[in-house]
Design a protein around this motif. Sequence first.
Motif, PDB file in Angstrom:
ATOM      1  N   SER A 150       0.777  -1.144   0.088  1.00  0.00           N
ATOM      2  CA  SER A 150       0.008   0.038  -0.039  1.00  0.00           C
ATOM      3  C   SER A 150       0.980   1.314  -0.210  1.00  0.00           C
ATOM      4  O   SER A 150       1.993   1.154   0.506  1.00  0.00           O
ATOM      5  CB  SER A 150      -1.016  -0.028   1.133  1.00  0.00           C
ATOM      6  N   TRP A 151       0.073   2.411  -0.535  1.00  0.00           N
ATOM      7  CA  TRP A 151       1.086   3.786  -0.483  1.00  0.00           C
ATOM      8  C   TRP A 151       0.033   4.594  -0.473  1.00  0.00           C
ATOM      9  O   TRP A 151      -0.722   4.891  -1.421  1.00  0.00           O
ATOM     10  CB  TRP A 151       2.003   3.754  -1.722  1.00  0.00           C
ATOM     11  N   PHE A 152       0.020   5.365   0.649  1.00  0.00           N
ATOM     12  CA  PHE A 152      -0.761   6.459   0.976  1.00  0.00           C
ATOM     13  C   PHE A 152      -0.086   7.521   0.780  1.00  0.00           C
ATOM     14  O   PHE A 152       0.638   7.985   1.488  1.00  0.00           O
ATOM     15  CB  PHE A 152      -1.378   6.313   2.148  1.00  0.00           C
ATOM     16  N   GLY A 153      -0.335   8.299  -0.398  1.00  0.00           N
ATOM     17  CA  GLY A 153       0.486   9.356  -0.697  1.00  0.00           C
ATOM     18  C   GLY A 153      -0.180  10.812  -0.553  1.00  0.00           C
ATOM     19  O   GLY A 153      -1.348  10.800  -0.100  1.00  0.00           O
ATOM     20  N   SER A 154       0.384  12.014  -0.708  1.00  0.00           N
ATOM     21  CA  SER A 154      -0.198  13.281  -0.361  1.00  0.00           C
ATOM     22  C   SER A 154      -0.253  14.217  -1.331  1.00  0.00           C
ATOM     23  O   SER A 154      -0.161  15.283  -1.076  1.00  0.00           O
ATOM     24  CB  SER A 154       0.329  13.735   1.091  1.00  0.00           C
ATOM     25  N   ALA A 158      -3.233  20.271  -1.612  1.00  0.00           N
ATOM     26  CA  ALA A 158      -3.243  21.877  -2.235  1.00  0.00           C
ATOM     27  C   ALA A 158      -1.724  22.256  -2.022  1.00  0.00           C
ATOM     28  O   ALA A 158      -1.177  23.041  -2.869  1.00  0.00           O
ATOM     29  CB  ALA A 158      -4.092  22.856  -1.535  1.00  0.00           C
ATOM     30  N   SER A 159      -1.007  21.979  -0.998  1.00  0.00           N
ATOM     31  CA  SER A 159       0.201  22.391  -0.725  1.00  0.00           C
ATOM     32  C   SER A 159       1.233  21.386  -1.501  1.00  0.00           C
ATOM     33  O   SER A 159       2.292  21.836  -1.538  1.00  0.00           O
ATOM     34  CB  SER A 159       0.429  22.270   0.631  1.00  0.00           C
ATOM     35  N   SER A 160       1.018  20.567  -1.877  1.00  0.00           N
ATOM     36  CA  SER A 160       2.045  19.305  -2.729  1.00  0.00           C
ATOM     37  C   SER A 160       2.635  20.093  -3.940  1.00  0.00           C
ATOM     38  O   SER A 160       1.763  20.461  -4.849  1.00  0.00           O
ATOM     39  CB  SER A 160       1.391  17.959  -2.736  1.00  0.00           C
ATOM     40  N   PRO A 161       3.906  19.921  -4.087  1.00  0.00           N
ATOM     41  CA  PRO A 161       4.419  20.566  -5.356  1.00  0.00           C
ATOM     42  C   PRO A 161       4.088  19.346  -6.638  1.00  0.00           C
ATOM     43  O   PRO A 161       4.223  19.656  -7.654  1.00  0.00           O
ATOM     44  CB  PRO A 161       6.122  20.556  -5.042  1.00  0.00           C
ATOM     45  N   PHE A 162       3.765  18.335  -6.051  1.00  0.00           N
ATOM     46  CA  PHE A 162       3.267  17.311  -7.139  1.00  0.00           C
ATOM     47  C   PHE A 162       1.901  17.357  -7.396  1.00  0.00           C
ATOM     48  O   PHE A 162       1.305  16.344  -8.143  1.00  0.00           O
ATOM     49  CB  PHE A 162       3.667  15.780  -6.387  1.00  0.00           C
ATOM     50  N   ASN A 163       1.071  18.392  -6.973  1.00  0.00           N
ATOM     51  CA  ASN A 163      -0.108  18.427  -7.264  1.00  0.00           C
ATOM     52  C   ASN A 163      -0.334  19.143  -8.461  1.00  0.00           C
ATOM     53  O   ASN A 163      -0.690  20.277  -8.743  1.00  0.00           O
ATOM     54  CB  ASN A 163      -1.112  19.097  -6.209  1.00  0.00           C
ATOM     55  N   ASP A 175      -0.205   6.923 -10.844  1.00  0.00           N
ATOM     56  CA  ASP A 175       1.046   7.536 -10.329  1.00  0.00           C
ATOM     57  C   ASP A 175       1.801   6.727  -9.261  1.00  0.00           C
ATOM     58  O   ASP A 175       2.914   6.517  -9.526  1.00  0.00           O
ATOM     59  CB  ASP A 175       0.628   9.137  -9.534  1.00  0.00           C
ATOM     60  N   ILE A 176       1.179   5.975  -8.301  1.00  0.00           N
ATOM     61  CA  ILE A 176       2.007   5.449  -7.435  1.00  0.00           C
ATOM     62  C   ILE A 176       1.662   3.815  -7.345  1.00  0.00           C
ATOM     63  O   ILE A 176       2.504   3.164  -7.049  1.00  0.00           O
ATOM     64  CB  ILE A 176       1.904   5.944  -5.960  1.00  0.00           C
ATOM     65  N   SER A 223      -4.512  10.889  -1.623  1.00  0.00           N
ATOM     66  CA  SER A 223      -5.194  11.907  -0.810  1.00  0.00           C
ATOM     67  C   SER A 223      -5.087  11.391   0.720  1.00  0.00           C
ATOM     68  O   SER A 223      -5.744  11.505   1.608  1.00  0.00           O
ATOM     69  CB  SER A 223      -6.834  11.779  -0.849  1.00  0.00           C
ATOM     70  N   GLY A 224      -3.884  10.692   1.034  1.00  0.00           N
ATOM     71  CA  GLY A 224      -3.662  10.021   2.467  1.00  0.00           C
ATOM     72  C   GLY A 224      -3.360  11.131   3.394  1.00  0.00           C
ATOM     73  O   GLY A 224      -3.717  10.890   4.595  1.00  0.00           O
ATOM     74  N   GLY A 225      -2.757  12.274   2.945  1.00  0.00           N
ATOM     75  CA  GLY A 225      -2.730  13.257   3.935  1.00  0.00           C
ATOM     76  C   GLY A 225      -1.183  13.121   4.512  1.00  0.00           C
ATOM     77  O   GLY A 225      -0.802  11.802   4.436  1.00  0.00           O
ATOM     78  N   GLU A 226      -0.474  14.072   4.770  1.00  0.00           N
ATOM     79  CA  GLU A 226       0.798  13.876   5.287  1.00  0.00           C
ATOM     80  C   GLU A 226       1.076  12.832   6.508  1.00  0.00           C
ATOM     81  O   GLU A 226       1.815  12.131   6.657  1.00  0.00           O
ATOM     82  CB  GLU A 226       1.652  15.266   5.669  1.00  0.00           C
ATOM     83  N   ALA A 227      -0.004  13.001   7.584  1.00  0.00           N
ATOM     84  CA  ALA A 227       0.068  12.024   8.618  1.00  0.00           C
ATOM     85  C   ALA A 227       0.188  10.781   8.220  1.00  0.00           C
ATOM     86  O   ALA A 227       0.655   9.797   8.903  1.00  0.00           O
ATOM     87  CB  ALA A 227      -0.943  12.396   9.467  1.00  0.00           C
ATOM     88  N   ALA A 228      -1.022  10.587   7.166  1.00  0.00           N
ATOM     89  CA  ALA A 228      -0.948   8.862   6.748  1.00  0.00           C
ATOM     90  C   ALA A 228      -0.092   8.460   5.846  1.00  0.00           C
ATOM     91  O   ALA A 228       0.017   7.348   5.495  1.00  0.00           O
ATOM     92  CB  ALA A 228      -2.385   8.725   6.347  1.00  0.00           C
ATOM     93  N   ALA A 229       0.625   9.422   5.189  1.00  0.00           N
ATOM     94  CA  ALA A 229       1.472   8.959   3.967  1.00  0.00           C
ATOM     95  C   ALA A 229       2.739   8.019   4.569  1.00  0.00           C
ATOM     96  O   ALA A 229       3.426   8.154   5.181  1.00  0.00           O
ATOM     97  CB  ALA A 229       2.259  10.313   3.692  1.00  0.00           C
TER      98      ALA A 229
END
Length: 302
Positions: A150-154, A158-163, A175-176, A223-229
């Motif tokens: 599993s991969w929970f990315g972020s 809105a703040s991600s440079p990868f958005n 993507d992942i 959409s994992g959010g940074e805490a779940a990533a």
Amino acid sequence: MTSAPLRFGLVGTGHWARIAHAPALAAAEGIELAAVWGRDPQAAARLAADFDAPAYQDLDAFLAAADGVAFAVPPDVQAPIAATAARAGKHLLLEKPVAISEAQADDLVEAVAEGQVASVVFFTLRFRAEMRAWLAEVTARGGWLGGAGSWFGSSLLASSPFNTPWRRDKGALWDIAPHVISVLWAVLGPVTSVTADAGPADVSHLILHHQGGPSSTVTVTQSGGEAAAEFECYVWGASGRAVAPAFTGDPLPPMRTALAELSGNIRSGRTEHPCDVRFGRDVGHVIAEAQRQIDRRHQAGG
Ligand SMILES: NC(=O)c1ccc[n+]([C@@H]2O[C@H](COP(=O)([O-])OP(=O)(O)OC[C@H]3O[C@@H](n4cnc5c(N)ncnc54)[C@H](OP(=O)(O)O)[C@@H]3O)[C@@H](O)[C@H]2O)c1
């Protein structure tokens, strides 16, 4: 005897080009960052100047200045330019997914064969030293019946440079999931079929069957959010459970390995690599089939 450096051109001027491809190409032994091309000439000029390389506005002139081309653009942009480059005899450092359209992925594989060029797709996890050590150990042990990743990315924060637009459009499945599949494939064997479903918040779930019998599952979201990533992966069998090393963010060490292996192949005339364009195409076919199933369920109201 020393041989001349391989001249590499870089296609793309975005965040990933700036933090991964450009610094790795500029610092790689036996490689010269010889050309930068982007659709925005000013961005190309800025990136090129920062890495002491010339920028090109004309794609043909850019290709003429390079022995190899590295790509840091969306997959549907990468595939046709890479096919043109391969047919012109340029070696390729590609990004995953290699394409969105299966026809474009197949054409890219054909172009690489026609041009007789070397290719490496940057499945980052497959080029990390800790992952390589783990893969060597678990593949030598063998006997695995299944696995899960599993991969929970972020990246969709809105703040991600990868958005960026294509990620918002295609999501974590494109993507992942390729990264996770590339690891399970290396241990459990080629994927022979996929069953896919999706949840809200860009979640995709895959059930994979591997050649020879093992099966595995993959869950991804951007959409994992940074805490779940987090990236997690394990395989299991009679000898127990083997957990893959955690993911660390620095892209430069694995990118250096990818470039060293690609340039080694170019210099020795080899075109095959475990993560070459054919492998990238095969992983892409799994993703495309998963997307078709998810779309069908969605259309059916599932
Ligand atoms: N292996 C990994 O771990 C990893 C990590 C991150 C990214 N990647 C891959 O690297 C690639 C680049 O990712 P990214 O995060 O930098 O964002 P991206 O949105 O995929 O690419 C941004 C770059 O592509 C250009 N671009 C966008 N649409 C274009 C078009 N129609 N024609 C020409 N150029 C176009 C952008 O130009 P503008 O600035 O003018 O919009 C910018 O230079 C992707 O394939 C991604 O999958 C891989």
